[in-house]
Structures are given as C-alpha cells and as structure tokens.
Design an enzyme around this catalytic site. Structure first.
Site, mmCIF file in Angstrom:
data_model
loop_
_atom_site.group_PDB
_atom_site.id
_atom_site.type_symbol
_atom_site.label_atom_id
_atom_site.label_comp_id
_atom_site.label_asym_id
_atom_site.label_seq_id
_atom_site.Cartn_x
_atom_site.Cartn_y
_atom_site.Cartn_z
ATOM 1 N N ASP A 26 64.125 50.684 71.759
ATOM 2 C CA ASP A 26 65.441 50.714 72.757
ATOM 3 C C ASP A 26 65.821 52.131 73.124
ATOM 4 O O ASP A 26 65.460 52.856 71.937
ATOM 5 C CB ASP A 26 66.228 49.817 72.296
ATOM 6 N N ASP A 28 69.315 53.285 74.627
ATOM 7 C CA ASP A 28 70.855 53.591 74.369
ATOM 8 C C ASP A 28 71.471 53.145 72.844
ATOM 9 O O ASP A 28 71.163 52.127 72.523
ATOM 10 C CB ASP A 28 71.612 52.947 75.623
#
Length: 287
Positions: A26, A28
């Site tokens: 992922d 952020d």
C-alpha cells in the site's frame, strides 16, 4: 523492528528455480508518511485546479487522514461525490503538475524503513508492486521514483478530449486490491503463499489475507486488532527521508515500471473527495 523483519525477508529468498514471488505495498502511510494525493494540493492550487479555500480544507483532510483515516462508508460517499465533481478536469495538466513537483512533494516523505524493505525484497529476487487507492496520475510517478516493478492504482474514464468524464469504471480499494493481487499472481506466476503484503489500513485486510506473509505497518486501530488476533507482524515506520540522501539507486529504477490498472478514480478526483470529506467532518475526530 524492521531489522528483525528484514531477516524474515531474507529467510524467504526465492531460488530462481522456484515460482516467482512479489511484495505488495500500500502507498499512503505505508511507504510515504502522508496522503499521496493531498500532498499535491498546493501544486494543484498553483495550477488552477483547486482554489485557496480548497487548499485549506485539504490541510485539514490530511490531518484527519493521519489521525484516523476514513472508514469504508466514508470512502464510498467520497467516491460517489467525486465522480461528478471532477468531470472536465484536464488529465495532461494533472500529470504535468505531478511531474514538475514530484521530487519536492514526495521525495521528503518516503519512509526510510519502507525504502529499505523495498531494496531488500528486490535483492531477494521479488517483484515490488505498489497497490494504491490513490489516482494513477500520482501513483505511477511515485512507483517509478521508488523503482517498483508494477503499479496498481485507481483511474477514472478519460474522454476523447483528454478530460475526466466523471465516470468510475474501477476503484482500487478494499477487496478490489485483493482481486488485483490474485490477477497479477495468475498472469505473472507469483506464488502468493511465499509473497508479502504491507498496509496501514483495515480496509486492506483482504489484500493482506491474499499472501502468506502479511504485515501491518503503522496500523489503524482496527488493523492493529486484526493483526494481534491473527499473529501478523506489526511494523512502525517513523523516519521520512529523501531517497537521494539515503539510497540514490532507488530513484533510478533498474527495470521499467509496468502499470497494471483498469480504469478508476483519478488523482484530482480523490483530492476533491477528501476535500469534501474534510468539509463534512467538523465535529470531533474519531481515531
């Protein structure tokens, strides 16, 4: 803590005779310290895409995101709103703004620990794949900056005039991320039981479940509980650093980036949605 997990990475090194493996990240709050999209708000303002009031609201949205994030229902409301709000935005202009300000905005907020893990996975022979809900106009350049092999990101439909139509065809979020991971495994021959995945959010539990080596990074409360219940490793990334200062080679990918994305919500759309979310949330922040 990262060093201990790095030994696990090394212990799972894959000989060339065995199936390929990958590390799915992922973006952020996992690889970078902030929301990749909101980080460009000032750049979008200077480019005329948003006004000064929106810049102030994105600053608040960034704070909300860092403290507690947005849950599933809030994300769905944002998607419905942003699909109409960004109709007519020029895609080429968005990409140009991101390209011109990428190093100033993103390079200083990349976690040193994440950069080390990316390096270790590549040294172990794994592909590095960024799987992000943020728009492709932001995620693709960041993937190149990090030396990722592939990127799965959200987009929105672009019309013949080169502008966002406002139609949403695919949203790289929640279970859809897990589907993308499995699709890549089928097309690239990845052995998911020997692969890795990293995320900060409980919405990414399906992606984490898809691999044999899931790991929670800076987890929100829900993911921390899930990780504890399942015995998943939990890492704390705290040191943002410029790539060129710590590891210049990571800013020069050795292999070309492959974009693996269907069509979904674009960068400008996600920004607008989070601006709307910040405007709606004026009460106490739920962590």
């Amino acid at each position: 803590m990262v060093g201990a997990y790095a030994r696990l990475v090394e212990n799972h090194s894959v000989p060339h005779s065995t199936p390929r493996t990958a590390a799915f990240f992922d973006l952020d709050k996992t690889v970078i310290a902030k929301s990749s999209t909101l980080t460009f708000s000032k750049s979008f303002y200077r480019g005329g895409l948003i006004n000064r009031r929106a810049v102030l609201r994105t600053a608040y949205a960034q704070f909300v995101f860092l403290v507690g994030g947005a849950d599933h229902d809030q994300m769905e409301r944002m998607r419905a709103y942003l699909s109409s709000l960004c109709r007519g935005w020029d895609v080429a202009q968005v990409r140009e703004i991101v390209a011109e300000t990428l190093h100033d905005r993103i390079d200083p907020i990349i976690y040193d620990e994440a950069a080390s893990l990316i390096e270790e996975h590549r040294a172990a022979g794994r592909d590095v794949v960024i799987v992000s809900t943020s728009g492709a106009e932001v995620v693709e350049p960041i993937g190149e900056l990090l030396g990722a092999d592939r990127v799965v990101a959200t987009k929105m439909v672009v019309g013949d005039d080169g502008r966002f139509t406002g139609e949403v065809a695919y949203y790289a979020y929640g279970p859809t991320k897990a589907e993308a991971v499995r699709d890549l495994a089928a097309s690239e021959g990845y052995d998911l039981d020997r692969s890795f995945a990293y995320s900060d959010s409980a919405t990414d539990v399906p992606m984490l479940e898809a691999v044999g080596n899931p790991c929670a990074v800076n987890p929100d409360r829900a993911l921390r509980r899930e990780a504890a219940a399942r015995g998943w490793p939990v890492l704390s990334f705290t040191r943002p650093v410029r790539l060129k200062q710590r590891l210049p080679s990571l800013s020069m990918p050795a292999r070309p980036l492959v974009v693996t994305a269907v069509a979904a919500v674009g960068t400008a759309a996600v920004t607008a949605g989070l601006v709307w979310y910040a405007n709606r949330r004026r009460g106490p922040i739920d962590a």
